[in-house]
Scaffold this motif. Sequence first.
Motif, PDB file in Angstrom:
ATOM      1  N   ASP A 223      44.718  47.908  47.910  1.00 21.14           N
ATOM      2  CA  ASP A 223      44.203  47.609  46.570  1.00 21.14           C
ATOM      3  C   ASP A 223      42.744  48.018  46.389  1.00 21.14           C
ATOM      4  O   ASP A 223      42.140  47.716  45.357  1.00 21.14           O
ATOM      5  CB  ASP A 223      44.335  46.102  46.280  1.00 21.14           C
ATOM      6  CG  ASP A 223      45.787  45.653  46.271  1.00 21.14           C
ATOM      7  OD1 ASP A 223      46.644  46.460  45.869  1.00 21.14           O
ATOM      8  OD2 ASP A 223      46.056  44.503  46.677  1.00 21.14           O
ATOM      9  N   TYR A 224      42.181  48.687  47.386  1.00 17.06           N
ATOM     10  CA  TYR A 224      40.774  49.076  47.318  1.00 17.06           C
ATOM     11  C   TYR A 224      40.611  50.324  46.460  1.00 17.06           C
ATOM     12  O   TYR A 224      41.323  51.311  46.642  1.00 17.06           O
ATOM     13  CB  TYR A 224      40.239  49.334  48.726  1.00 17.06           C
ATOM     14  CG  TYR A 224      38.768  49.686  48.770  1.00 17.06           C
ATOM     15  CD1 TYR A 224      37.801  48.715  48.563  1.00 17.06           C
ATOM     16  CD2 TYR A 224      38.352  50.991  49.017  1.00 17.06           C
ATOM     17  CE1 TYR A 224      36.455  49.023  48.613  1.00 17.06           C
ATOM     18  CE2 TYR A 224      37.004  51.306  49.070  1.00 17.06           C
ATOM     19  CZ  TYR A 224      36.052  50.328  48.867  1.00 17.06           C
ATOM     20  OH  TYR A 224      34.720  50.636  48.908  1.00 17.06           O
ATOM     21  N   LYS A 225      39.666  50.271  45.513  1.00 17.26           N
ATOM     22  CA  LYS A 225      39.434  51.399  44.606  1.00 17.26           C
ATOM     23  C   LYS A 225      37.947  51.746  44.550  1.00 17.26           C
ATOM     24  O   LYS A 225      37.373  51.878  43.465  1.00 17.26           O
ATOM     25  CB  LYS A 225      39.970  51.072  43.214  1.00 17.26           C
ATOM     26  CG  LYS A 225      41.467  50.805  43.157  1.00 17.26           C
ATOM     27  CD  LYS A 225      41.926  50.479  41.742  1.00 17.26           C
ATOM     28  CE  LYS A 225      43.439  50.292  41.677  1.00 17.26           C
ATOM     29  NZ  LYS A 225      43.920  49.170  42.489  1.00 17.26           N
ATOM     30  N   ASP A 226      37.341  51.859  45.718  1.00 20.87           N
ATOM     31  CA  ASP A 226      35.911  52.181  45.812  1.00 20.87           C
ATOM     32  C   ASP A 226      35.057  51.101  45.142  1.00 20.87           C
ATOM     33  O   ASP A 226      33.948  51.372  44.683  1.00 20.87           O
ATOM     34  CB  ASP A 226      35.605  53.549  45.175  1.00 20.87           C
ATOM     35  CG  ASP A 226      36.420  54.682  45.786  1.00 20.87           C
ATOM     36  OD1 ASP A 226      37.031  54.467  46.845  1.00 20.87           O
ATOM     37  OD2 ASP A 226      36.450  55.772  45.198  1.00 20.87           O
ATOM     38  N   ASP A 227      35.574  49.873  45.085  1.00 22.10           N
ATOM     39  CA  ASP A 227      34.898  48.774  44.397  1.00 22.10           C
ATOM     40  C   ASP A 227      34.603  47.649  45.377  1.00 22.10           C
ATOM     41  O   ASP A 227      35.258  46.617  45.360  1.00 22.10           O
ATOM     42  CB  ASP A 227      35.763  48.262  43.242  1.00 22.10           C
ATOM     43  CG  ASP A 227      37.155  47.806  43.711  1.00 22.10           C
ATOM     44  OD1 ASP A 227      37.541  48.143  44.853  1.00 22.10           O
ATOM     45  OD2 ASP A 227      37.840  47.113  42.938  1.00 22.10           O
ATOM     46  N   VAL A 228      33.618  47.827  46.226  1.00 25.98           N
ATOM     47  CA  VAL A 228      33.400  46.930  47.357  1.00 25.98           C
ATOM     48  C   VAL A 228      33.301  45.464  46.945  1.00 25.98           C
ATOM     49  O   VAL A 228      34.052  44.617  47.420  1.00 25.98           O
ATOM     50  CB  VAL A 228      32.124  47.322  48.137  1.00 25.98           C
ATOM     51  CG1 VAL A 228      31.893  46.347  49.285  1.00 25.98           C
ATOM     52  CG2 VAL A 228      32.244  48.733  48.664  1.00 25.98           C
ATOM     53  N   SER A 229      32.364  45.136  46.068  1.00 27.31           N
ATOM     54  CA  SER A 229      32.113  43.737  45.749  1.00 27.31           C
ATOM     55  C   SER A 229      33.324  43.038  45.112  1.00 27.31           C
ATOM     56  O   SER A 229      33.728  41.964  45.577  1.00 27.31           O
ATOM     57  CB  SER A 229      30.891  43.619  44.831  1.00 27.31           C
ATOM     58  OG  SER A 229      30.597  42.272  44.572  1.00 27.31           O
ATOM     59  N   PRO A 230      33.931  43.604  44.064  1.00 25.63           N
ATOM     60  CA  PRO A 230      35.119  42.945  43.493  1.00 25.63           C
ATOM     61  C   PRO A 230      36.270  42.846  44.492  1.00 25.63           C
ATOM     62  O   PRO A 230      36.997  41.854  44.514  1.00 25.63           O
ATOM     63  CB  PRO A 230      35.492  43.843  42.304  1.00 25.63           C
ATOM     64  CG  PRO A 230      34.249  44.565  41.960  1.00 25.63           C
ATOM     65  CD  PRO A 230      33.540  44.777  43.265  1.00 25.63           C
ATOM     66  N   PHE A 231      36.435  43.872  45.338  1.00 26.95           N
ATOM     67  CA  PHE A 231      37.519  43.874  46.315  1.00 26.95           C
ATOM     68  C   PHE A 231      37.349  42.725  47.312  1.00 26.95           C
ATOM     69  O   PHE A 231      38.289  41.976  47.593  1.00 26.95           O
ATOM     70  CB  PHE A 231      37.548  45.214  47.056  1.00 26.95           C
ATOM     71  CG  PHE A 231      38.567  45.282  48.165  1.00 26.95           C
ATOM     72  CD1 PHE A 231      39.915  45.430  47.883  1.00 26.95           C
ATOM     73  CD2 PHE A 231      38.178  45.185  49.493  1.00 26.95           C
ATOM     74  CE1 PHE A 231      40.857  45.488  48.898  1.00 26.95           C
ATOM     75  CE2 PHE A 231      39.110  45.236  50.520  1.00 26.95           C
ATOM     76  CZ  PHE A 231      40.452  45.396  50.216  1.00 26.95           C
ATOM     77  N   ILE A 232      36.141  42.569  47.840  1.00 29.85           N
ATOM     78  CA  ILE A 232      35.897  41.510  48.823  1.00 29.85           C
ATOM     79  C   ILE A 232      35.967  40.136  48.149  1.00 29.85           C
ATOM     80  O   ILE A 232      36.463  39.173  48.738  1.00 29.85           O
ATOM     81  CB  ILE A 232      34.541  41.715  49.513  1.00 29.85           C
ATOM     82  CG1 ILE A 232      34.579  43.007  50.340  1.00 29.85           C
ATOM     83  CG2 ILE A 232      34.204  40.530  50.420  1.00 29.85           C
ATOM     84  CD1 ILE A 232      33.292  43.354  51.028  1.00 29.85           C
ATOM     85  N   PHE A 233      35.488  40.057  46.917  1.00 28.27           N
ATOM     86  CA  PHE A 233      35.591  38.798  46.185  1.00 28.27           C
ATOM     87  C   PHE A 233      37.056  38.366  46.049  1.00 28.27           C
ATOM     88  O   PHE A 233      37.411  37.217  46.344  1.00 28.27           O
ATOM     89  CB  PHE A 233      34.966  38.947  44.800  1.00 28.27           C
ATOM     90  CG  PHE A 233      35.203  37.758  43.907  1.00 28.27           C
ATOM     91  CD1 PHE A 233      34.443  36.620  44.041  1.00 28.27           C
ATOM     92  CD2 PHE A 233      36.197  37.788  42.944  1.00 28.27           C
ATOM     93  CE1 PHE A 233      34.669  35.518  43.240  1.00 28.27           C
ATOM     94  CE2 PHE A 233      36.439  36.696  42.143  1.00 28.27           C
ATOM     95  CZ  PHE A 233      35.670  35.556  42.281  1.00 28.27           C
ATOM     96  N   ARG A 234      37.906  39.280  45.609  1.00 25.23           N
ATOM     97  CA  ARG A 234      39.327  38.949  45.430  1.00 25.23           C
ATOM     98  C   ARG A 234      39.967  38.582  46.762  1.00 25.23           C
ATOM     99  O   ARG A 234      40.803  37.671  46.841  1.00 25.23           O
ATOM    100  CB  ARG A 234      40.069  40.134  44.798  1.00 25.23           C
ATOM    101  CG  ARG A 234      39.642  40.461  43.374  1.00 25.23           C
ATOM    102  CD  ARG A 234      40.588  41.451  42.730  1.00 25.23           C
ATOM    103  NE  ARG A 234      40.599  42.739  43.413  1.00 25.23           N
ATOM    104  CZ  ARG A 234      39.828  43.773  43.081  1.00 25.23           C
ATOM    105  NH1 ARG A 234      38.966  43.651  42.072  1.00 25.23           N
ATOM    106  NH2 ARG A 234      39.899  44.904  43.740  1.00 25.23           N
ATOM    107  N   TYR A 235      39.564  39.279  47.812  1.00 17.16           N
ATOM    108  CA  TYR A 235      40.129  39.031  49.132  1.00 17.16           C
ATOM    109  C   TYR A 235      39.769  37.624  49.633  1.00 17.16           C
ATOM    110  O   TYR A 235      40.634  36.881  50.097  1.00 17.16           O
ATOM    111  CB  TYR A 235      39.633  40.092  50.117  1.00 17.16           C
ATOM    112  CG  TYR A 235      40.032  39.816  51.554  1.00 17.16           C
ATOM    113  CD1 TYR A 235      41.317  40.094  51.997  1.00 17.16           C
ATOM    114  CD2 TYR A 235      39.124  39.257  52.449  1.00 17.16           C
ATOM    115  CE1 TYR A 235      41.690  39.828  53.308  1.00 17.16           C
ATOM    116  CE2 TYR A 235      39.482  38.987  53.751  1.00 17.16           C
ATOM    117  CZ  TYR A 235      40.772  39.280  54.180  1.00 17.16           C
ATOM    118  OH  TYR A 235      41.137  39.000  55.476  1.00 17.16           O
TER     119      TYR A 235
END
Length: 354
Positions: free
Chosen positions: A229-241
């Motif tokens: 689900d990673y789309k070069d969007d570090v902060s939102p990706f880690i937040f959701r995780y």
Amino acid sequence: MDAKDKIIDDEQKMIEEQIQSYSKKIDFYTSEYTIEILAQKVKDNEYTVPDYQREFTWDDIRRSKFIESILIGLPIPFVFFWLNEETGKLEIVDGSQRLRTIEEYLSNKLKLKGLDRLALLNGTHFKDLTIARQRKVLNRSIRGIILSENTDIEARIDLFERINTGSKAANPAEVRRGVLQGPFMDLINDLASLPLMNELAPVSIKQRKERESEELISRFFAYSDGLDDYKDDVSPFIFRYIKKMNDEFEAEPALANSYRMNFEQMLNFVNTNFPNGFKKTRNAKTTPRARFESMAIGSYLAIKTNPELTITEDQAEDILMSPGFLKETRSDGANAKRRLTGRINFIKDALLEI
């Protein structure tokens, strides 16, 4: 309408739907506060400063210059709040350093220094101003933006990063620490204090205050669990995780031991096989993120495949000094998914080929 026009029209509709969908997440209103009221509310602990706000780091000169800006009438940035539904209090999203500086000055705890335009005020307190000038300062207003309790949490995280107007934006690790409290975040905070983690992946004093170790550990878990689900969007990706993992740890507490064991096994492998740990040199005081991600996750994936894996010191040096590794861990485009998977797989493949 030909096929090309239809595609363009469909794309425009999708763009509009995306804008409307996100806009519905944002709910706020504005309010005007006098400096006197703001200072009194800070003094009375009517505002809360959540954990994601970085520590109060302005020195006396920086605080004095902010007060100088107020005295000479320069525009003061908005203060951003979030209405905490449970307590009814306003949490300071951005502006805690400004508000605390105002309170300290009006309480005569701040002696001005280092001023250029109002040099005659160096060494003075608020009480040293004329009564007329004091009243003008007290009656000056600052606008507040209040995010309502209905503003969804992911939208607030995005706003925290976008609207922070201090000298340095509150970083994502600080924000997540404050709003994503839970068993998985507890594990991240606990692992960040491990002596071996701090030895292998040192950070500067400044980075420690900004939760850099927690950021590295968050990336380790988020990336090693999968990048689908990673789309070069570090902060939102880690937040959701982290939000998802907090829920999973709540439902299955035994997961904490499993994740801790995986992380510690990786640390032990790096400690045994890479003489400098994650550092570029033996005496380095900081740890590059791309290097940590490559070595930590690559090593973890390799020992998952071969738990008995070991390498010699010469082999470790050959890997880390190779042109391929140096290319994969350079900083430009570091968060692009292709670059991220490239540096992780480089270490994994290099270890498994030995």
